[in-house]
Scaffold this active site. Structure first.
Site, PDB file in Angstrom:
ATOM      1  N   ASP A  10       0.865  -1.172   0.000  1.00  0.00           N
ATOM      2  CA  ASP A  10       0.000   0.000   0.000  1.00  0.00           C
ATOM      3  C   ASP A  10       0.908   1.230   0.000  1.00  0.00           C
ATOM      4  O   ASP A  10       2.089   1.147   0.360  1.00  0.00           O
ATOM      5  CB  ASP A  10      -0.879  -0.043   1.249  1.00  0.00           C
ATOM      6  CG  ASP A  10      -1.618   1.249   1.489  1.00  0.00           C
ATOM      7  OD1 ASP A  10      -2.386   1.673   0.611  1.00  0.00           O
ATOM      8  OD2 ASP A  10      -1.407   1.858   2.563  1.00  0.00           O
ATOM      9  N   ASP A  12      -0.281   5.133   0.745  1.00  0.00           N
ATOM     10  CA  ASP A  12      -0.572   6.157   1.755  1.00  0.00           C
ATOM     11  C   ASP A  12      -0.584   5.573   3.158  1.00  0.00           C
ATOM     12  O   ASP A  12      -1.366   4.670   3.470  1.00  0.00           O
ATOM     13  CB  ASP A  12      -1.923   6.815   1.459  1.00  0.00           C
ATOM     14  CG  ASP A  12      -1.873   7.677   0.204  1.00  0.00           C
ATOM     15  OD1 ASP A  12      -0.907   8.430   0.046  1.00  0.00           O
ATOM     16  OD2 ASP A  12      -2.800   7.582  -0.620  1.00  0.00           O
TER      17      ASP A  12
END
Length: 266
Positions: A10, A12
């Site tokens: 991922d 953010d």
């Protein structure tokens, strides 16, 4: 021996603690449009339960200022475009550095022949901005694919984005490990069958991460060891390819022990 072939990150909150930059960009965009909205950190933490920036604005309008809902999707799209431009400018100015251990693990995985993929409910452009600002444009060459929120029908906690990442890789979930910082991300990765290492970020600390393969403070560096909270990784100081393979082997052994009469009770 573990058949680990790929790492899926991922962006953010996981690669870099970018959510505060997103919040500031949202507020700057609201000001640019003359809107009397300001999301403080506590309120933004609640809004992060909604995946995707455009979806977050829509949820806010529908829930808190329904009288403006008539402005429609076009207005929300304009605000989000401005917000994205402001965010990219802030990231380019190094507003969010990579979290401890991220660059080290990416370099090690690349040197040992593992595939690397980025997944984000934000846009591919936003993910690329984080990599370029921290690893230079050549850093993009380290990744085999980037899967953005604009490429899937359903965003996290739906597993769509991780299933697409596995499809791009051409690998089964058991050959990969996902890295996340949020509950929505953990749910999405787990639903796709992935073991998930969770490193909570500023906005996700304190959430219930039951089901994480490992729950640790960050990926760790030689002089900045991670703090272990739950799952795999107790006794280690940092996440390495070797450590991940050992954790997977231990997990597989445990699953085998908890299988009785050909039926898993794990």
């Amino acid at each position: 021996m573990s058949g680990l072939k790929a790492l899926i990150f991922d962006v953010d909150g996981t690669l870099a603690d970018t959510e505060e930059v997103h919040r500031q960009a949202f507020n700057a965009a609201f000001r640019a449009f003359g809107l009397p909205w300001s999301w403080d950190q506590g309120f933004y933490r609640q809004l992060l339960l909604v995946s995707g920036g455009r979806e977050r604005i829509r949820h806010f309008v529908d829930t808190y200022v329904p009288e403006m809902a008539a402005e429609g999707l076009a207005a929300i799209n304009e605000i989000h475009v401005r917000k994205s431009a402001l965010y990219a400018r802030m990231i380019d100015q190094r507003a969010a550095r990579l979290r401890p251990g991220v660059e080290r693990l990416i370099d090690e995985a690349n040197s040992r022949g593992l595939k690397l993929v980025l997944v984000t409910t934000s846009s591919i452009a936003n993910a690329e901005a984080v990599i370029i600002a921290n690893l230079e444009p050549a850093g993009l060459d380290l990744f085999d694919a980037i899967v953005g929120g604009e490429t899937v029908a359903n965003k996290k906690p739906a597993p769509d984005i991780y299933r697409m990442a596995l499809e791009r890789l051409g690998l089964p979930a058991r050959a990969c490990v996902a890295f996340e910082d949020s509950l929505n991300g953990l749910k999405a990765a787990n639903a796709a069958g992935l073991r998930t290492v969770v490193t909570p970020s500023t906005y996700t600390q304190g959430a219930d991460f039951t089901g994480a393969f490992a729950l640790i403070s960050h990926l760790g560096d030689p002089f900045e060891p991670y703090e272990h909270f739950a799952g795999a990784g107790e006794g280690d100081r940092m996440v390495t390819v070797g450590a991940l393979r050992r954790w997977i082997d231990d997990d597989d052994d445990m699953r085998s022990l908890l299988t009785i009469g050909g039926r898993s009770i794990y």
